[in-house]
Design an enzyme around this catalytic site. Structure first.
Site, PDB file in Angstrom:
ATOM      1  N   CYS A  19       0.795  -1.287   0.053  1.00 18.03           N
ATOM      2  CA  CYS A  19       0.119   0.053   0.062  1.00 18.03           C
ATOM      3  C   CYS A  19       0.763   1.297   0.020  1.00 18.03           C
ATOM      4  O   CYS A  19       1.786   1.371   0.527  1.00 18.03           O
ATOM      5  CB  CYS A  19      -0.835  -0.101   1.226  1.00 18.03           C
ATOM      6  SG  CYS A  19      -1.663   1.496   1.613  1.00 18.03           S
ATOM      7  N   GLU A  20       0.688   2.161  -1.029  1.00 20.39           N
ATOM      8  CA  GLU A  20       1.396   3.532  -1.093  1.00 20.39           C
ATOM      9  C   GLU A  20       1.088   4.332   0.171  1.00 20.39           C
ATOM     10  O   GLU A  20       1.841   5.439   0.330  1.00 20.39           O
ATOM     11  CB  GLU A  20       1.189   4.132  -2.378  1.00 20.39           C
ATOM     12  CG  GLU A  20      -0.082   4.792  -2.652  1.00 20.39           C
ATOM     13  CD  GLU A  20      -0.412   5.423  -3.913  1.00 20.39           C
ATOM     14  OE1 GLU A  20      -1.137   6.475  -3.958  1.00 20.39           O
ATOM     15  OE2 GLU A  20       0.339   5.076  -4.944  1.00 20.39           O
ATOM     16  N   HIS A  21       0.153   4.079   0.864  1.00 21.15           N
ATOM     17  CA  HIS A  21      -0.307   4.934   2.031  1.00 21.15           C
ATOM     18  C   HIS A  21       0.361   4.649   3.076  1.00 21.15           C
ATOM     19  O   HIS A  21       0.726   5.507   4.034  1.00 21.15           O
ATOM     20  CB  HIS A  21      -1.808   5.112   2.172  1.00 21.15           C
ATOM     21  CG  HIS A  21      -2.451   5.486   0.836  1.00 21.15           C
ATOM     22  ND1 HIS A  21      -3.824   5.282   0.533  1.00 21.15           N
ATOM     23  CD2 HIS A  21      -2.226   6.823   0.063  1.00 21.15           C
ATOM     24  CE1 HIS A  21      -4.259   5.766  -0.454  1.00 21.15           C
ATOM     25  NE2 HIS A  21      -3.282   6.595  -0.786  1.00 21.15           N
ATOM     26  N   HIS A  22       0.767   3.223   3.670  1.00 20.94           N
ATOM     27  CA  HIS A  22       1.195   2.818   4.685  1.00 20.94           C
ATOM     28  C   HIS A  22       2.459   1.938   4.653  1.00 20.94           C
ATOM     29  O   HIS A  22       2.817   1.633   5.670  1.00 20.94           O
ATOM     30  CB  HIS A  22       0.074   2.305   5.700  1.00 20.94           C
ATOM     31  CG  HIS A  22      -1.169   2.887   5.971  1.00 20.94           C
ATOM     32  ND1 HIS A  22      -2.170   2.860   5.071  1.00 20.94           N
ATOM     33  CD2 HIS A  22      -1.394   4.050   6.802  1.00 20.94           C
ATOM     34  CE1 HIS A  22      -3.250   3.727   5.655  1.00 20.94           C
ATOM     35  NE2 HIS A  22      -2.537   4.352   6.656  1.00 20.94           N
TER      36      HIS A  22
ATOM     37  N   GLN B 286      -4.865  -0.526  -4.909  1.00 21.80           N
ATOM     38  CA  GLN B 286      -5.470  -1.472  -5.877  1.00 21.80           C
ATOM     39  C   GLN B 286      -6.201  -1.162  -7.268  1.00 21.80           C
ATOM     40  O   GLN B 286      -5.896  -1.799  -8.203  1.00 21.80           O
ATOM     41  CB  GLN B 286      -6.478  -2.409  -5.044  1.00 21.80           C
ATOM     42  CG  GLN B 286      -6.876  -3.623  -5.819  1.00 21.80           C
ATOM     43  CD  GLN B 286      -7.718  -4.715  -4.917  1.00 21.80           C
ATOM     44  OE1 GLN B 286      -7.437  -4.753  -3.793  1.00 21.80           O
ATOM     45  NE2 GLN B 286      -8.542  -5.258  -5.498  1.00 21.80           N
TER      46      GLN B 286
ATOM     47  N   HIS C 178      -5.963  -6.115   2.576  1.00 21.45           N
ATOM     48  CA  HIS C 178      -5.170  -4.909   2.634  1.00 21.45           C
ATOM     49  C   HIS C 178      -4.879  -4.995   4.237  1.00 21.45           C
ATOM     50  O   HIS C 178      -5.739  -4.763   5.041  1.00 21.45           O
ATOM     51  CB  HIS C 178      -5.822  -3.789   2.231  1.00 21.45           C
ATOM     52  CG  HIS C 178      -5.779  -3.508   0.883  1.00 21.45           C
ATOM     53  ND1 HIS C 178      -5.290  -2.622   0.034  1.00 21.45           N
ATOM     54  CD2 HIS C 178      -6.683  -4.300  -0.154  1.00 21.45           C
ATOM     55  CE1 HIS C 178      -5.736  -2.559  -1.145  1.00 21.45           C
ATOM     56  NE2 HIS C 178      -6.499  -3.672  -1.371  1.00 21.45           N
TER      57      HIS C 178
ATOM     58  N   CYS D  84      -3.339  -2.571   5.756  1.00 23.57           N
ATOM     59  CA  CYS D  84      -3.475  -1.501   6.385  1.00 23.57           C
ATOM     60  C   CYS D  84      -4.764  -1.270   6.925  1.00 23.57           C
ATOM     61  O   CYS D  84      -5.249  -0.207   7.756  1.00 23.57           O
ATOM     62  CB  CYS D  84      -3.285  -0.298   5.202  1.00 23.57           C
ATOM     63  SG  CYS D  84      -4.402  -0.386   3.738  1.00 23.57           S
TER      64      CYS D  84
END
Length: 212
Positions: free
Chosen positions: A94-97, A135, A163, A165
């Site tokens: 995940c590019e956020h976490h 995704q 996910h 996250c």
């Protein structure tokens, strides 16, 4: 076709990369921030190991999707039906976490004049999965690359994934699977073609995903 003809999001990203020493120093900083001592025995080799692991996790940035797909075959004896590769194991982050996304992808295309080796379809999934992702974007990138390079009559991609996250932090909801799809050409325009693809991937034999 070369990478210069592809949209920017489909090309490798290798600009201004820090050195390995800088990457290891960053890991040491995170270890200290977490409250531990990067010089203690159990952590001395951790920065190096983390950097090596990241080289594997994000190796997709160094791979060119065009190079993978450009070797095709025209000797098909007129085969023009759907080609489907289902249950492709998928491991992304995940590019956020920066925590894992684990699932499977189903990929199909309707050949025009050319077909590609099925291992190349799995490798295209791998190229884009081995980058920081959401995704929705991952699903589109896989479909768009196949469409741009092979120029088939249609492309379909469905991804089912869990996910971490969401399952190991935040709302902490294990057992949740996210499903995304991207339909191009005949798969978008022809409901019968789309139904055939969906029936093929839904008639699976597995027991679903494990949230890990």
């Amino acid at each position: 076709m070369t990478t210069a003809t592809l949209p920017a999001e489909l090309r490798p990203h290798l600009k201004d990369r820090p050195t390995r020493d800088e990457a290891e120093a960053a890991v040491r900083t995170l270890l200290r921030w977490a409250g531990d001592d990067p010089d203690r025995e159990g952590l001395v080799g951790t920065p190096e190991r983390v950097v090596r692991a990241y080289e594997e996790f994000f190796e997709g940035y160094e791979q060119d999707p065009v190079e993978i797909l450009q070797r095709t075959f025209e000797e098909t004896d007129g085969y023009d039906e759907m080609v489907v590769l289902r249950d492709i194991r998928l491991e992304s982050h995940c590019e956020h976490h920066m925590v894992p996304i684990i699932g499977k992808a189903h990929v199909a295309y309707l050949p025009g004049r050319r077909v590609v080796g099925i291992s190349k379809l799995a490798r295209i999934v791998e190229v884009f999965a081995k980058r920081l992702q959401i995704q929705e974007k991952l699903t589109s990138q896989i479909a768009n690359a196949i469409n741009e390079v092979l120029q088939p009559k249609g492309v379909a991609v469905v991804i089912e994934a869990a996910h971490q996250c969401m399952t190991t932090r935040g709302v902490r909801k294990p057992g949740v699977t996210m499903v995304t799809s991207r339909m191009l050409g005949e798969f978008r325009d022809n409901p019968a073609t789309r139904r055939e693809f969906m029936s093929l991937i839904q008639g699976q034999h597995g027991d679903g995903l494990s949230n890990v």
